[in-house]
Design a protein around this motif. Structure first.
Motif, PDB file in Angstrom:
ATOM      1  N   GLU A  92       0.780  -1.237   0.000  1.00 45.03           N
ATOM      2  CA  GLU A  92       0.000   0.000   0.000  1.00 45.03           C
ATOM      3  C   GLU A  92       0.817   1.295   0.000  1.00 45.03           C
ATOM      4  O   GLU A  92       0.502   2.250  -0.709  1.00 45.03           O
ATOM      5  CB  GLU A  92      -0.914  -0.030   1.224  1.00 45.03           C
ATOM      6  N   GLN A  93       1.882   1.280   0.811  1.00 45.69           N
ATOM      7  CA  GLN A  93       2.669   2.523   0.963  1.00 45.69           C
ATOM      8  C   GLN A  93       3.462   2.882  -0.295  1.00 45.69           C
ATOM      9  O   GLN A  93       3.927   4.005  -0.440  1.00 45.69           O
ATOM     10  CB  GLN A  93       3.688   2.271   2.078  1.00 45.69           C
ATOM     11  N   PRO A  96       3.056   5.073  -6.821  1.00 50.03           N
ATOM     12  CA  PRO A  96       3.905   5.663  -7.858  1.00 50.03           C
ATOM     13  C   PRO A  96       4.465   7.020  -7.456  1.00 50.03           C
ATOM     14  O   PRO A  96       3.788   7.824  -6.816  1.00 50.03           O
ATOM     15  CB  PRO A  96       2.955   5.754  -9.057  1.00 50.03           C
ATOM     16  N   LYS A  97       5.720   7.229  -7.813  1.00 49.56           N
ATOM     17  CA  LYS A  97       6.530   8.431  -7.539  1.00 49.56           C
ATOM     18  C   LYS A  97       7.182   8.402  -6.155  1.00 49.56           C
ATOM     19  O   LYS A  97       7.998   9.271  -5.852  1.00 49.56           O
ATOM     20  CB  LYS A  97       5.751   9.727  -7.697  1.00 49.56           C
ATOM     21  N   SER A  98       6.772   7.442  -5.304  1.00 49.61           N
ATOM     22  CA  SER A  98       7.422   7.373  -3.983  1.00 49.61           C
ATOM     23  C   SER A  98       8.886   7.000  -4.144  1.00 49.61           C
ATOM     24  O   SER A  98       9.271   6.308  -5.091  1.00 49.61           O
ATOM     25  CB  SER A  98       6.802   6.280  -3.111  1.00 49.61           C
ATOM     26  N   ALA A 151       7.889  12.539   0.583  1.00 51.28           N
ATOM     27  CA  ALA A 151       8.061  11.418   1.517  1.00 51.28           C
ATOM     28  C   ALA A 151       9.073  10.413   0.979  1.00 51.28           C
ATOM     29  O   ALA A 151       9.126  10.145  -0.220  1.00 51.28           O
ATOM     30  CB  ALA A 151       6.720  10.741   1.726  1.00 51.28           C
ATOM     31  N   VAL A 152       9.885   9.897   1.864  1.00 55.09           N
ATOM     32  CA  VAL A 152      10.824   8.828   1.513  1.00 55.09           C
ATOM     33  C   VAL A 152      10.516   7.660   2.445  1.00 55.09           C
ATOM     34  O   VAL A 152      10.492   7.828   3.665  1.00 55.09           O
ATOM     35  CB  VAL A 152      12.285   9.313   1.678  1.00 55.09           C
ATOM     36  N   VAL A 153      10.255   6.504   1.862  1.00 56.37           N
ATOM     37  CA  VAL A 153       9.835   5.359   2.673  1.00 56.37           C
ATOM     38  C   VAL A 153      11.058   4.607   3.188  1.00 56.37           C
ATOM     39  O   VAL A 153      11.935   4.208   2.419  1.00 56.37           O
ATOM     40  CB  VAL A 153       8.942   4.394   1.841  1.00 56.37           C
ATOM     41  N   ASP A 154      11.094   4.455   4.497  1.00 59.15           N
ATOM     42  CA  ASP A 154      12.172   3.714   5.155  1.00 59.15           C
ATOM     43  C   ASP A 154      11.693   2.275   5.302  1.00 59.15           C
ATOM     44  O   ASP A 154      10.642   2.021   5.871  1.00 59.15           O
ATOM     45  CB  ASP A 154      12.405   4.362   6.531  1.00 59.15           C
ATOM     46  N   ASN A 155      12.469   1.359   4.783  1.00 58.69           N
ATOM     47  CA  ASN A 155      12.186  -0.085   4.849  1.00 58.69           C
ATOM     48  C   ASN A 155      11.542  -0.610   3.566  1.00 58.69           C
ATOM     49  O   ASN A 155      11.321   0.142   2.634  1.00 58.69           O
ATOM     50  CB  ASN A 155      11.295  -0.471   6.035  1.00 58.69           C
ATOM     51  N   CYS A 204      18.375   3.297  -3.747  1.00 58.14           N
ATOM     52  CA  CYS A 204      17.372   4.363  -3.678  1.00 58.14           C
ATOM     53  C   CYS A 204      16.390   4.047  -4.812  1.00 58.14           C
ATOM     54  O   CYS A 204      16.715   4.206  -5.990  1.00 58.14           O
ATOM     55  CB  CYS A 204      18.070   5.702  -3.910  1.00 58.14           C
ATOM     56  N   ALA A 205      15.222   3.539  -4.449  1.00 59.51           N
ATOM     57  CA  ALA A 205      14.275   3.071  -5.470  1.00 59.51           C
ATOM     58  C   ALA A 205      13.181   4.110  -5.705  1.00 59.51           C
ATOM     59  O   ALA A 205      12.731   4.776  -4.775  1.00 59.51           O
ATOM     60  CB  ALA A 205      13.650   1.758  -5.014  1.00 59.51           C
TER      61      ALA A 205
END
Ligand code: HPA
Length: 247
Positions: A92-93, A96-98, A151-155, A204-205
């Protein structure tokens, strides 16, 4: 000071704000690297850049000479690598663009030259790969992310698939059941080869699309390209803020 390289993936074939100092084609025992290695300055920090898919984005994921690319970087005394990669979002998190800084990976690729430890190249080494990504590099990107306005998702767990086709909906369901959050085609064997040569490596994806079956529409190249244009703009900003923390 520990030399750093950026491996650019789809959507990042060049760094527009990189002041180029030198370009060199490196030949390795495994053949030539994907593209010339560019030594340059990014915001006054000295780095090396290589386009993973070649200069004109001509090399598909399963044909990339990962051994040559990693060996070439090592031959220029690179000690740390930030690998930029386009991915599909599964959970979910991961919309696109994250931007995602994954913490784990699962390798589903096959038939790729995946190790340096063959034949004469030190046949009996088994690298520890419990943590596939370097924590210091990851933390540097995540700390840099505190001063950006996206936002940058950690994990997250990165699934490395063979490509070049995208997955079926059932394959994505299986990857999700396996615990994967994002899916891409180039993360392996790149990460393991870097570890074999004692180089620090983190990814870094950028999420280019919802993975197969995760949205109603067909996945189009147009959609991927559009999302990557915005996503890579953010990657450039994140990289610029990260470099002073690791150099
Ligand atoms: N699957 C695999 N690799 C990808 C995808 C995807 O959906 N999007 C961008 N790279």
């Amino acid at each position: 000071m520990s030399k750093l390289a950026i491996i650019g993936g789809t959507g990042l074939a060049h760094l527009s704000n990189l002041k180029i100092i030198n370009k060199q084609m490196v030949h390795t025992p495994f053949g030539p690297a994907s593209a010339p290695l560019i030594t340059g300055e990014l915001c006054s920090e000295s780095i090396i850049f290589i386009a993973r898919h070649g200069h004109g984005h001509t090399i598909p994921p399963h044909k990339i000479n990962y051994q040559a690319n990693i060996w070439a970087l090592k031959s220029l005394d690179v000690e740390q690598i930030i690998a930029v990669a386009a991915v599909g979002g599964i959970t979910e998190q991961m919309s696109p663009k994250s931007i995602v800084i994954p913490e784990q990976l699962i390798d589903y690729t096959y038939g790729r030259e995946h190790t340096f430890f063959n034949d004469d190249f030190n046949p009996e080494r088994h690298i520890d790969f419990t943590q596939p990504y370097n924590q210091r590099l990851r933390k540097a990107m995540l700390t840099a992310a505190e001063s950006v306005d996206f936002a940058v998702v950690d994990n997250g767990v990165y699934a490395a698939t063979q490509g070049p086709r995208l997955e079926t909906a059932a394959e994505i369901k299986k990857l999700e059941n396996d615990g994967c959050d994002i899916v891409g085609m180039t993360g392996m064997p790149e990460a393991a080869l870097a570890r074999e040569l004692d180089m620090h490596y983190a990814t870094c994806a950028v999420v280019a699309n919802w993975a197969a079956g995760k949205c109603k529409n067909e996945i189009t190249m147009q959609e991927i390209e559009t999302n990557l244009i915005d996503g890579m703009k953010n990657v450039r900003e994140l990289l610029e803020k990260t470099l002073p923390r690791v150099l």
